[in-house]
Design a protein around this motif. Structure first.
Motif, short mmCIF file in Angstrom:
data_model
loop_
_atom_site.label_atom_id
_atom_site.label_comp_id
_atom_site.label_asym_id
_atom_site.label_seq_id
_atom_site.Cartn_x
_atom_site.Cartn_y
_atom_site.Cartn_z
N CYS A 209 -60.72 39.53 20.84
CA CYS A 209 -60.88 38.02 20.61
C CYS A 209 -61.97 37.22 21.56
O CYS A 209 -61.79 37.39 22.54
CB CYS A 209 -59.52 37.42 20.73
N SER A 210 -62.72 36.62 20.94
CA SER A 210 -63.90 36.02 21.61
C SER A 210 -63.52 34.56 21.94
O SER A 210 -62.57 33.98 21.20
CB SER A 210 -65.47 35.95 20.98
N ARG A 211 -63.64 34.17 23.12
CA ARG A 211 -63.13 32.95 24.04
C ARG A 211 -64.01 31.82 24.02
O ARG A 211 -65.48 32.17 24.13
CB ARG A 211 -62.42 33.37 25.13
N GLN A 239 -67.40 39.87 29.70
CA GLN A 239 -68.44 39.26 28.56
C GLN A 239 -69.18 40.69 28.28
O GLN A 239 -69.75 41.24 28.84
CB GLN A 239 -69.45 38.39 29.55
N HIS A 240 -69.40 40.55 26.86
CA HIS A 240 -70.16 41.57 26.15
C HIS A 240 -71.08 41.01 25.08
O HIS A 240 -70.59 40.23 24.37
CB HIS A 240 -69.17 42.68 25.72
N ASP A 241 -72.34 41.41 25.01
CA ASP A 241 -73.05 40.85 23.97
C ASP A 241 -72.86 39.31 23.75
O ASP A 241 -73.10 38.95 22.60
CB ASP A 241 -72.70 41.45 22.65
N GLY A 242 -73.08 38.72 24.92
CA GLY A 242 -73.16 37.30 24.90
C GLY A 242 -71.71 36.43 24.48
O GLY A 242 -71.57 35.32 24.49
N GLU A 243 -70.85 37.39 24.25
CA GLU A 243 -69.12 36.78 24.04
C GLU A 243 -68.38 37.21 25.14
O GLU A 243 -68.55 38.14 25.71
CB GLU A 243 -68.81 37.13 22.62
N VAL A 244 -67.41 36.34 25.29
CA VAL A 244 -66.38 36.57 26.39
C VAL A 244 -65.15 37.03 25.50
O VAL A 244 -64.75 36.21 24.61
CB VAL A 244 -66.10 35.25 27.01
N TYR A 245 -64.35 38.27 26.00
CA TYR A 245 -63.37 38.56 25.21
C TYR A 245 -62.06 38.53 26.04
O TYR A 245 -61.86 38.91 27.18
CB TYR A 245 -63.60 40.08 24.85
N PHE A 246 -61.03 38.24 25.32
CA PHE A 246 -59.60 38.24 26.03
C PHE A 246 -58.65 38.42 25.03
O PHE A 246 -58.30 37.15 24.18
CB PHE A 246 -59.40 37.08 26.90
N GLY A 247 -57.73 39.35 24.88
CA GLY A 247 -56.92 39.69 23.72
C GLY A 247 -57.48 40.32 22.59
O GLY A 247 -58.66 40.51 22.25
N GLN A 248 -56.61 40.80 21.65
CA GLN A 248 -57.21 41.57 20.51
C GLN A 248 -56.55 41.16 19.10
O GLN A 248 -55.33 40.81 19.27
CB GLN A 248 -56.63 43.16 20.79
#
Length: 268
Positions: A209-211, A239-248
């Motif tokens: 999930c991107s934040r 952060q990966h590929d310009g997006e910040v992720y937390f959760g699925q």
């Protein structure tokens, strides 16, 4: 042992979350979750806390299966009936999706417009008008209501605990608006899961999930954190590929009942 330690529903997109002890899952996720949405009256574009932080003070609760009760500071409660088959259809836009869904009527529109300080409408999505989930991550026929992209969101409790420690203060789980919270795993273990079982129900783990800036809003007060936390910390290590992720994001294979403390099994 892994267990389901948190279960949440958000009847109105971007309004106050509702903790549950048990929940029925239907084809669109938690029954009654994000089936209502506020849209701009003119453009039909969806409105959220990103633009209107005061939505953190807006509460919507189901009264049975046919009524939604709206409440907010300084406002008298308003009961809104589920739109009938004869209700006016309104064109709405949510991210890249355009669809036509039932409008909930003028009384709800006036109430929300007064509280939010702009002309808006309340809409509801019946299951037959739900959106197709992005087929890059889902199967044809997988549907979502008014959630951003997927029917369900899962976060590991240990992941939030780790993030809180990095930020230096306890963070509320509702800041991240999950449906399911899992306890007993290592921090960010959910990043590596592909399929899980909770009770008798199986789920596909679709994507991270991107934040966005919404995570910086205090879910109780609606005040934005001056230090841009926790987004600033997440950007340093998630952060990966310009997006910040937390959760699925998850998709359920089937319908049924979930309840707190159900065992969780990693299938793949």
């Amino acid at each position: 042992m892994l267990r389901l330690s948190g279960l949440y529903r958000y009847p109105l997109k971007s309004a106050v979350g509702e903790p549950l002890h048990e929940a029925q899952l239907d084809a669109l996720g938690v029954l009654g979750d994000r089936r209502w949405m506020v849209v701009d009256a003119e453009s039909g574009r969806f409105l959220t806390q990103r633009l209107l932080p005061q939505m953190t003070q807006l509460k919507a609760r189901w009264q049975g299966a046919e009524q939604l009760l709206l409440s907010a500071p300084g406002m008298s409660d308003l009961s809104v009936a589920l739109p009938t088959l004869q209700a006016e259809l309104r064109g709405v836009i949510i991210w890249r999706d355009s669809l036509r869904v039932p409008d909930a009527g003028d009384a709800a529109a006036l109430w929300l417009s007064k509280f939010l300080g702009r002309a808006c409408r309340l809409v509801q999505v019946p299951s037959e008008r739900a959106r197709q989930v992005d087929t890059a991550y889902a199967e044809v026929g997988d549907k979502v209501a008014f959630a951003d992209g997927f029917p369900l969101l899962l976060i590991g409790q240990a992941s939030l605990d780790d993030l809180s420690a990095r930020v230096g203060r306890p963070l509320e789980m509702l800041r991240f608006r999950p449906n399911l919270v899992i306890e007993g795993a290592e921090p960010y273990a959910e990043d590596g899961w592909k399929r899980i079982r909770i009770g008798s129900l199986e789920f596909r783990v679709a994507k991270g999930c991107s934040r966005c800036i919404m995570t910086t809003l205090d879910p109780q007060s609606g005040v934005r954190s001056a230090d841009r936390e926790p987004l600033a910390t997440l950007q340093r290590y998630r952060q990966h590929d310009g997006e910040v992720y937390f959760g699925q994001n998850l998709i359920a294979d089937g319908v049924g009942l979930l309840a707190l403390n159900m065992p969780v099994e990693i299938l793949e």
